[in-house]
Motif scaffolding. Structure first.
Motif, PDB file in Angstrom:
ATOM      1  N   GLU A 170     -33.831 -84.812 -99.545  1.00 34.49           N
ATOM      2  CA  GLU A 170     -33.549 -85.317 -98.198  1.00 34.49           C
ATOM      3  C   GLU A 170     -34.848 -85.622 -97.445  1.00 34.49           C
ATOM      4  OE1 GLU A 170     -31.327 -83.829 -94.085  1.00 34.49           O
ATOM      5  OE2 GLU A 170     -31.243 -82.611 -95.906  1.00 34.49           O
ATOM      6  N   LEU A 171     -35.850 -84.762 -97.601  1.00 35.47           N
ATOM      7  CA  LEU A 171     -37.131 -84.977 -96.934  1.00 35.47           C
ATOM      8  C   LEU A 171     -37.813 -86.240 -97.441  1.00 35.47           C
ATOM      9  CD1 LEU A 171     -39.560 -84.011 -95.190  1.00 35.47           C
ATOM     10  CD2 LEU A 171     -40.321 -82.717 -97.188  1.00 35.47           C
ATOM     11  N   LEU A 172     -37.868 -86.415 -98.755  1.00 32.25           N
ATOM     12  CA  LEU A 172     -38.566 -87.559 -99.327  1.00 32.25           C
ATOM     13  C   LEU A 172     -37.833 -88.869 -99.063  1.00 32.25           C
ATOM     14  CD1 LEU A 172     -39.783 -86.115-102.755  1.00 32.25           C
ATOM     15  CD2 LEU A 172     -40.987 -86.190-100.567  1.00 32.25           C
ATOM     16  N   ILE A 218     -41.435 -74.110-114.282  1.00 36.74           N
ATOM     17  CA  ILE A 218     -41.329 -73.883-112.836  1.00 36.74           C
ATOM     18  C   ILE A 218     -40.427 -74.943-112.211  1.00 36.74           C
ATOM     19  CG2 ILE A 218     -42.610 -73.922-110.654  1.00 36.74           C
ATOM     20  CD1 ILE A 218     -44.974 -72.681-112.134  1.00 36.74           C
ATOM     21  N   CYS A 219     -40.626 -76.203-112.603  1.00 36.46           N
ATOM     22  CA  CYS A 219     -39.784 -77.295-112.089  1.00 36.46           C
ATOM     23  C   CYS A 219     -38.317 -77.066-112.448  1.00 36.46           C
ATOM     24  CB  CYS A 219     -40.249 -78.631-112.662  1.00 36.46           C
ATOM     25  SG  CYS A 219     -41.791 -79.238-111.986  1.00 36.46           S
ATOM     26  N   ASP A 220     -38.067 -76.676-113.686  1.00 40.75           N
ATOM     27  CA  ASP A 220     -36.692 -76.450-114.131  1.00 40.75           C
ATOM     28  C   ASP A 220     -36.025 -75.339-113.325  1.00 40.75           C
ATOM     29  OD1 ASP A 220     -37.022 -78.418-116.029  1.00 40.75           O
ATOM     30  OD2 ASP A 220     -37.522 -77.023-117.649  1.00 40.75           O
ATOM     31  N   GLU A 221     -36.772 -74.289-113.014  1.00 38.99           N
ATOM     32  CA  GLU A 221     -36.195 -73.150-112.291  1.00 38.99           C
ATOM     33  C   GLU A 221     -36.042 -73.442-110.802  1.00 38.99           C
ATOM     34  OE1 GLU A 221     -37.718 -69.284-113.066  1.00 38.99           O
ATOM     35  OE2 GLU A 221     -37.932 -69.600-115.224  1.00 38.99           O
ATOM     36  N   GLU A 222     -36.986 -74.193-110.230  1.00 38.28           N
ATOM     37  CA  GLU A 222     -36.877 -74.498-108.799  1.00 38.28           C
ATOM     38  C   GLU A 222     -35.823 -75.571-108.545  1.00 38.28           C
ATOM     39  OE1 GLU A 222     -41.292 -73.168-107.213  1.00 38.28           O
ATOM     40  OE2 GLU A 222     -40.851 -75.305-107.416  1.00 38.28           O
ATOM     41  N   GLY A 223     -35.659 -76.490-109.478  1.00 37.21           N
ATOM     42  CA  GLY A 223     -34.532 -77.428-109.430  1.00 37.21           C
ATOM     43  C   GLY A 223     -34.564 -78.448-108.311  1.00 37.21           C
ATOM     44  N   HIS A 224     -35.738 -78.868-107.854  1.00 41.61           N
ATOM     45  CA  HIS A 224     -35.779 -79.879-106.795  1.00 41.61           C
ATOM     46  C   HIS A 224     -35.453 -81.258-107.365  1.00 41.61           C
ATOM     47  CE1 HIS A 224     -39.700 -80.094-108.660  1.00 41.61           C
ATOM     48  NE2 HIS A 224     -40.054 -78.948-108.119  1.00 41.61           N
ATOM     49  N   GLU A 225     -34.957 -82.140-106.498  1.00 39.34           N
ATOM     50  CA  GLU A 225     -34.588 -83.493-106.887  1.00 39.34           C
ATOM     51  C   GLU A 225     -35.393 -84.504-106.077  1.00 39.34           C
ATOM     52  OE1 GLU A 225     -30.404 -83.757-106.303  1.00 39.34           O
ATOM     53  OE2 GLU A 225     -29.909 -82.421-107.982  1.00 39.34           O
TER      54      GLU A 225
END
Length: 320
Positions: free
Chosen positions: A128-130, A215-222
């Motif tokens: 949403e931010l991006l 880290i990316c997989d666990e944080e799960g940002h889109e």
């Protein structure tokens, strides 16, 4: 000479060396810092029925004004001296310096948040931010012929490691040991807007052994649909849905890269270098560059968030 705002403000080079900011920038930050300090003091003030004397009574604090409070914490972040050294320069005990560091770090974070310069910490809000940058780019129709790869809808993700003291516990030594850096570290993932050169998202602080992609997989940002994401080879296999990713081609085992692959790698690197510059800007604060010594719980995460906020603040007022 005792470090005081009154003594330092007329010495522009020294002021910038101690704080990382010009006096004009300091004054802008001071307004929000003063408001944050008053709010913090109000929330943490003892009720009148529990006080032995009125508020403001007793011995006067060494950091009486907000100017000196802000100077104190900026000097700590920028130069990262031993607490005993910091206490000497501000004419107080080491214990008082330690107490002020804890309090004023939180106040500085509140001030940067009030100004809108702190990075997002919730991975669920990244998309949403991006998307606001995508909308801004479409409305303004930004097309920079000199640097077409630096449009606002292009983002980059990268990890940064910070050295820390060697843990005493054997299991912690294994968790925090980074094979890449050959020392004990903590690390964070950062998402940067290439056009604005801002840290938009700061991931959690993880132990140095943790791999960037995991880290990316666990944080799960889109990311927004149709956006372009630049990444390095540490994120091999990280392909967010609906996103065009750009990553240098790895050298295959047993053969060299072709001329076309080398040319493509050079083009990607010329764009992705912006995120390296941003990380360098964050690490102007030596507290996130030198070996981290503070053992206070969650303080390593807090100082990285503040360092990113200080970079965003500096970038806004020097390029705006």
């Amino acid at each position: 000479m005792e470090l005081r705002y009154e003594n330092l403000k007329s010495k522009s080079k020294a002021f910038r060396s101690f704080t990382g900011f010009d006096v004009k920038e300091f004054q802008i930050l001071l307004g929000a810092f003063t408001t944050a300090w008053e709010s913090y003091a109000q929330q943490n003030r003892l009720p009148s029925e529990l006080r032995q004397r009125g508020y403001g009574g007793g011995r006067k604090a060494r950091l009486l004004t907000c100017e000196n409070k802000l100077l104190f914490i900026l000097v700590y972040f920028k130069t990262y001296p031993l607490q005993e050294v910091l206490a000497f320069h501000f004419d107080m005990s080491q214990g008082q310096a330690c107490q002020w560091i804890g309090i004023l770090s939180e106040v500085l974070r509140l001030a940067l948040g009030e100004l809108g310069h702190l990075p997002e910490r919730d991975p669920q809000k990244v998309k949403e931010l991006l998307e606001t940058y995508m909308d801004e780019s479409q409305q303004n129709e930004i097309h920079d012929k000199a640097a077409p790869e630096l449009e606002i809808e292009k983002f980059a993700i990268d990890g940064t490691e910070r050295r820390r003291q060697r843990p005493k516990d054997g299991e912690e030594q294994k968790r925090f040991y980074s094979g890449k850096k050959k020392t004990h570290t903590v690390k964070n993932n950062l998402i940067v807007t290439l056009g604005k050169r801002r840290v938009e998202y700061l991931g959690n602080t993880w132990e140095g052994r943790k791999h960037d992609k995991k880290i990316c997989d666990e944080e799960g940002h889109e990311f927004p649909e149709g956006s372009t994401l630049y990444k390095d080879t540490g994120y091999q296999g990280y392909e967010p849905a609906g996103v065009h990713t750009r990553q240098p081609t790895k050298k295959p085992r047993g053969r060299e890269l072709t001329s076309a692959e080398k040319e493509q790698n050079a083009l990607i690197s010329s764009v992705r270098i912006v995120v390296e510059h941003v990380i360098c800007g964050v690490k102007r604060c030596r507290i996130v560059k030198d070996v981290f010594r503070n053992t206070r719980d969650k303080f390593a995460d807090l100082v990285m968030e503040i360092a990113c906020g200080l970079h965003n603040f500096r970038t806004a007022y020097r390029t705006g």
